[in-house]
Design a protein around this motif. Structure first.
Motif, PDB file in Angstrom:
ATOM      1  N   LYS A  75      -3.603  16.518  16.235  1.00 37.81           N
ATOM      2  CA  LYS A  75      -3.509  15.086  16.513  1.00 37.81           C
ATOM      3  C   LYS A  75      -3.259  14.304  15.225  1.00 37.81           C
ATOM      4  CE  LYS A  75      -8.526  14.292  16.257  1.00 37.81           C
ATOM      5  NZ  LYS A  75      -9.711  13.762  16.967  1.00 37.81           N
ATOM      6  N   VAL A  76      -2.810  13.076  15.397  1.00 38.99           N
ATOM      7  CA  VAL A  76      -2.556  12.179  14.275  1.00 38.99           C
ATOM      8  C   VAL A  76      -3.492  10.987  14.378  1.00 38.99           C
ATOM      9  CG1 VAL A  76      -0.887  10.635  13.178  1.00 38.99           C
ATOM     10  CG2 VAL A  76      -0.146  12.867  14.039  1.00 38.99           C
ATOM     11  N   GLU A  77      -4.269  10.752  13.332  1.00 40.99           N
ATOM     12  CA  GLU A  77      -5.119   9.559  13.243  1.00 40.99           C
ATOM     13  C   GLU A  77      -4.328   8.523  12.452  1.00 40.99           C
ATOM     14  OE1 GLU A  77      -9.273   8.314  11.055  1.00 40.99           O
ATOM     15  OE2 GLU A  77      -9.263  10.179  12.225  1.00 40.99           O
ATOM     16  N   TYR A  78      -3.981   7.413  13.068  1.00 43.49           N
ATOM     17  CA  TYR A  78      -3.019   6.461  12.502  1.00 43.49           C
ATOM     18  C   TYR A  78      -3.649   5.119  12.166  1.00 43.49           C
ATOM     19  CZ  TYR A  78       0.791   3.015  12.584  1.00 43.49           C
ATOM     20  OH  TYR A  78       1.634   1.974  12.289  1.00 43.49           O
ATOM     21  N   ALA A  79      -3.227   4.541  11.042  1.00 44.64           N
ATOM     22  CA  ALA A  79      -3.641   3.187  10.670  1.00 44.64           C
ATOM     23  C   ALA A  79      -2.497   2.514   9.926  1.00 44.64           C
ATOM     24  CB  ALA A  79      -4.891   3.214   9.799  1.00 44.64           C
ATOM     25  N   ASN A  80      -2.302   1.233  10.180  1.00 39.82           N
ATOM     26  CA  ASN A  80      -1.274   0.441   9.489  1.00 39.82           C
ATOM     27  C   ASN A  80      -1.969  -0.666   8.709  1.00 39.82           C
ATOM     28  OD1 ASN A  80       0.844  -1.654   9.006  1.00 39.82           O
ATOM     29  ND2 ASN A  80       2.105  -0.173  10.116  1.00 39.82           N
ATOM     30  N   ALA A  81      -1.604  -0.808   7.436  1.00 37.00           N
ATOM     31  CA  ALA A  81      -2.296  -1.749   6.547  1.00 37.00           C
ATOM     32  C   ALA A  81      -1.800  -3.176   6.675  1.00 37.00           C
ATOM     33  CB  ALA A  81      -2.151  -1.292   5.095  1.00 37.00           C
ATOM     34  N   GLU A  82      -0.688  -3.387   7.381  1.00 39.09           N
ATOM     35  CA  GLU A  82      -0.128  -4.728   7.559  1.00 39.09           C
ATOM     36  C   GLU A  82       0.044  -5.450   6.230  1.00 39.09           C
ATOM     37  OE1 GLU A  82      -3.003  -6.179  10.450  1.00 39.09           O
ATOM     38  OE2 GLU A  82      -1.556  -5.778  12.054  1.00 39.09           O
ATOM     39  N   ALA A  83       0.563  -4.708   5.247  1.00 38.34           N
ATOM     40  CA  ALA A  83       0.911  -5.219   3.913  1.00 38.34           C
ATOM     41  C   ALA A  83      -0.303  -5.614   3.065  1.00 38.34           C
ATOM     42  CB  ALA A  83       1.886  -6.390   4.005  1.00 38.34           C
ATOM     43  N   SER A  84      -1.490  -5.177   3.457  1.00 35.78           N
ATOM     44  CA  SER A  84      -2.709  -5.490   2.702  1.00 35.78           C
ATOM     45  C   SER A  84      -3.196  -4.252   1.960  1.00 35.78           C
ATOM     46  CB  SER A  84      -3.811  -5.987   3.646  1.00 35.78           C
ATOM     47  OG  SER A  84      -5.054  -6.055   2.976  1.00 35.78           O
ATOM     48  N   ALA A  85      -3.137  -4.310   0.623  1.00 37.35           N
ATOM     49  CA  ALA A  85      -3.607  -3.178  -0.180  1.00 37.35           C
ATOM     50  C   ALA A  85      -5.107  -2.925   0.012  1.00 37.35           C
ATOM     51  CB  ALA A  85      -3.274  -3.404  -1.651  1.00 37.35           C
ATOM     52  N   PRO A  86      -5.958  -3.963   0.007  1.00 41.71           N
ATOM     53  CA  PRO A  86      -7.392  -3.727   0.244  1.00 41.71           C
ATOM     54  C   PRO A  86      -7.664  -3.106   1.617  1.00 41.71           C
ATOM     55  CG  PRO A  86      -7.066  -5.891  -0.734  1.00 41.71           C
ATOM     56  CD  PRO A  86      -5.707  -5.381  -0.368  1.00 41.71           C
ATOM     57  N   LYS A  87      -6.918  -3.541   2.619  1.00 47.33           N
ATOM     58  CA  LYS A  87      -7.093  -2.983   3.956  1.00 47.33           C
ATOM     59  C   LYS A  87      -6.737  -1.497   3.963  1.00 47.33           C
ATOM     60  CE  LYS A  87      -5.826  -3.750   8.804  1.00 47.33           C
ATOM     61  NZ  LYS A  87      -5.116  -4.648   9.753  1.00 47.33           N
ATOM     62  N   GLN A  88      -5.686  -1.129   3.251  1.00 44.32           N
ATOM     63  CA  GLN A  88      -5.304   0.280   3.215  1.00 44.32           C
ATOM     64  C   GLN A  88      -6.337   1.131   2.489  1.00 44.32           C
ATOM     65  OE1 GLN A  88      -1.608   1.846   1.156  1.00 44.32           O
ATOM     66  NE2 GLN A  88      -1.086   2.284   3.290  1.00 44.32           N
ATOM     67  N   VAL A  89      -6.941   0.589   1.456  1.00 50.05           N
ATOM     68  CA  VAL A  89      -8.017   1.305   0.768  1.00 50.05           C
ATOM     69  C   VAL A  89      -9.144   1.612   1.751  1.00 50.05           C
ATOM     70  CG1 VAL A  89      -9.843   1.080  -0.961  1.00 50.05           C
ATOM     71  CG2 VAL A  89      -7.499   0.448  -1.554  1.00 50.05           C
ATOM     72  N   SER A  90      -9.529   0.612   2.553  1.00 50.20           N
ATOM     73  CA  SER A  90     -10.593   0.813   3.544  1.00 50.20           C
ATOM     74  C   SER A  90     -10.190   1.836   4.591  1.00 50.20           C
ATOM     75  CB  SER A  90     -10.934  -0.520   4.228  1.00 50.20           C
ATOM     76  OG  SER A  90     -11.433  -1.460   3.299  1.00 50.20           O
ATOM     77  N   GLN A  91      -8.937   1.767   5.022  1.00 51.74           N
ATOM     78  CA  GLN A  91      -8.450   2.712   6.025  1.00 51.74           C
ATOM     79  C   GLN A  91      -8.461   4.139   5.493  1.00 51.74           C
ATOM     80  OE1 GLN A  91      -4.635   0.903   6.734  1.00 51.74           O
ATOM     81  NE2 GLN A  91      -5.342  -0.253   8.515  1.00 51.74           N
ATOM     82  N   MET A  92      -8.062   4.307   4.234  1.00 51.36           N
ATOM     83  CA  MET A  92      -8.047   5.648   3.661  1.00 51.36           C
ATOM     84  C   MET A  92      -9.469   6.164   3.464  1.00 51.36           C
ATOM     85  SD  MET A  92      -5.771   7.025   0.522  1.00 51.36           S
ATOM     86  CE  MET A  92      -5.736   8.778   0.083  1.00 51.36           C
ATOM     87  N   GLN A  93     -10.368   5.286   3.059  1.00 49.51           N
ATOM     88  CA  GLN A  93     -11.761   5.695   2.896  1.00 49.51           C
ATOM     89  C   GLN A  93     -12.344   6.169   4.227  1.00 49.51           C
ATOM     90  OE1 GLN A  93     -13.701   5.937  -0.060  1.00 49.51           O
ATOM     91  NE2 GLN A  93     -14.870   7.130   1.444  1.00 49.51           N
ATOM     92  N   LYS A  94     -11.989   5.472   5.311  1.00 50.62           N
ATOM     93  CA  LYS A  94     -12.467   5.874   6.633  1.00 50.62           C
ATOM     94  C   LYS A  94     -11.950   7.269   6.985  1.00 50.62           C
ATOM     95  CE  LYS A  94     -12.731   4.513  11.491  1.00 50.62           C
ATOM     96  NZ  LYS A  94     -12.352   5.849  11.990  1.00 50.62           N
TER      97      LYS A  94
END
Length: 372
Positions: A75-94
């Motif tokens: 399976k693929v666990e997917y997240a899109n940061a919507e151009a927000s670097a801080p949001k992507q950091v949180s998504q990757m940490q999760k």
């Protein structure tokens, strides 16, 4: 480092190995340890939604390919940061906390995400940089040949200007975001074609690649240079090209008289503009090929199939933090106002149907080039 011949050879070898059944082998290398079967999770981090490719192509294609390669168990666990670097950091940490097996990372901020890449590495989670070269200890990289993209754009712009182009012809450059290393490579490639042949009258690095920011920058350029003094516009992608056209139209320039504008990504609206003559060209990149190859790399890495992984990553690139990263650089082509160009790219690869493109005001333009 760009090694086009090696990239093409890698793609050829991929097909050859698949045909011989080598992709079912379990050979390992020092960089791949067999720890998982088909029951695996690929973390996918994509950067934004302004470019329609990520939601329409990259994610669904990757998801389908992972399922196909794992007998529908992966399976693929997917997240899109919507151009927000801080949001992507949180998504990757999760994803690190969730203990996904591998992460495909298309970074919003290639430098700012390096700390999370290191955390993933420390947690035993490989990271493959997808489409953009992230910093930190990444395990591999897959993208298109970005300098070649810029070269294709620059050459196309010179072709559009014709034989009368000279060093006094004023060009505006609308580059991508400074946080995206690809933007720098696109710009380098374009300048390798344009330098000395035209005058770069203005150049902008467009925050977050947003069309509205490109429109604002173009308005500044028009006011400073004069709408009738701009011979052409280098736009690094299609979304920004749309904003640039809006700026010209707001300045009283009709769509038929907008100067030649480049693009990239072959978005539907851009393909329509190219056919109608509003946009001179786009750069076509086969996202299905890139997404499927990335899925193959990820699954091979997790399952320790070193022969397959090595065949897919025969090129080498350097980031500011890591040297000789295993990579695959894929080829691109110019998409211009030509029936064969449209048919051999976006239609052949299933991006769009003629019925998607040739609607409304674009029907007549399609008929004019024989696209039916």
């Amino acid at each position: 480092m760009r090694r086009i011949a090696i990239s093409v050879a890698a793609s050829t070898m991929t097909l050859s190995l698949a045909g011989c059944g080598v992709f079912n082998a379990t050979g390992s290398s020092s960089t791949a340890t067999p720890t998982k079967g088909d029951d695996l999770t690929v973390g996918l981090l994509l950067p934004e939604t302004a470019n329609t490719r990520y939601e329409k192509f990259d994610y669904p294609i990757l998801k389908a390919k992972v399922a196909d390669l794992t007998h529908k168990q992966g399976k693929v666990e997917y997240a899109n940061a919507e151009a927000s670097a801080p949001k992507q950091v949180s998504q990757m940490q999760k994803m690190i906390d969730d203990k996904v097996d591998i992460i495909l990372l298309d970074a919003v901020d290639s430098h700012g995400i390096a700390g999370e890449v290191k955390k993933a590495k420390d947690a035993g989670i490989p990271v493959i940089a997808y489409d953009r070269l992230a910093e930190g200890p990444i395990d591999a990289y897959i993208s298109f040949d970005n300098e070649l993209v810029g070269e294709v754009q620059g050459r196309s712009l010179l072709e559009a200007l014709g034989p009368n182009v000279d060093s006094s012809s004023k060009i505006v450059m609308m580059n991508g975001a400074l946080t995206d290393p690809n933007a720098k490579q696109f710009k380098q490639g374009a300048l390798s074609e344009l330098n000395g042949k035209v005058q770069i009258a203005a150049s902008y690095d467009t925050k977050d690649w947003k069309p509205e920011n490109a429109e604002a920058n173009m308005t500044k350029a028009i006011n400073a240079i004069g709408k009738n003094n701009i011979a052409a516009v280098y736009s690094a992608n299609d979304g920004m090209a749309g904003g640039i056209i809006k700026a010209f139209e707001a300045a009283g320039v009709s769509a038929a008289n907008v100067p030649p504008i480049t693009g990239q990504d072959a978005q539907l609206e851009a393909v329509q503009r190219v056919i109608d003559g509003e946009q001179y060209m786009s750069v076509y990149k086969s996202y299905p090929d890139e997404a499927e190859a990335a899925a193959e790399m990820a699954v091979a890495k997790i399952q320790g199939k070193g022969i397959q992984f090595d065949a897919l990553t025969q090129d080498r690139v350097d980031s500011p933090t890591t040297k000789a990263i295993p990579a695959q650089l894929m080829q691109v082509s110019a998409l211009t106002r030509s029936k064969s160009k449209i048919e051999d790219t976006v239609i052949a690869d299933g991006f769009y149907k003629v019925s998607d493109i040739c609607v409304g005001k674009y029907k007549a333009a399609c008929t004019a080039i024989g696209l039916k």
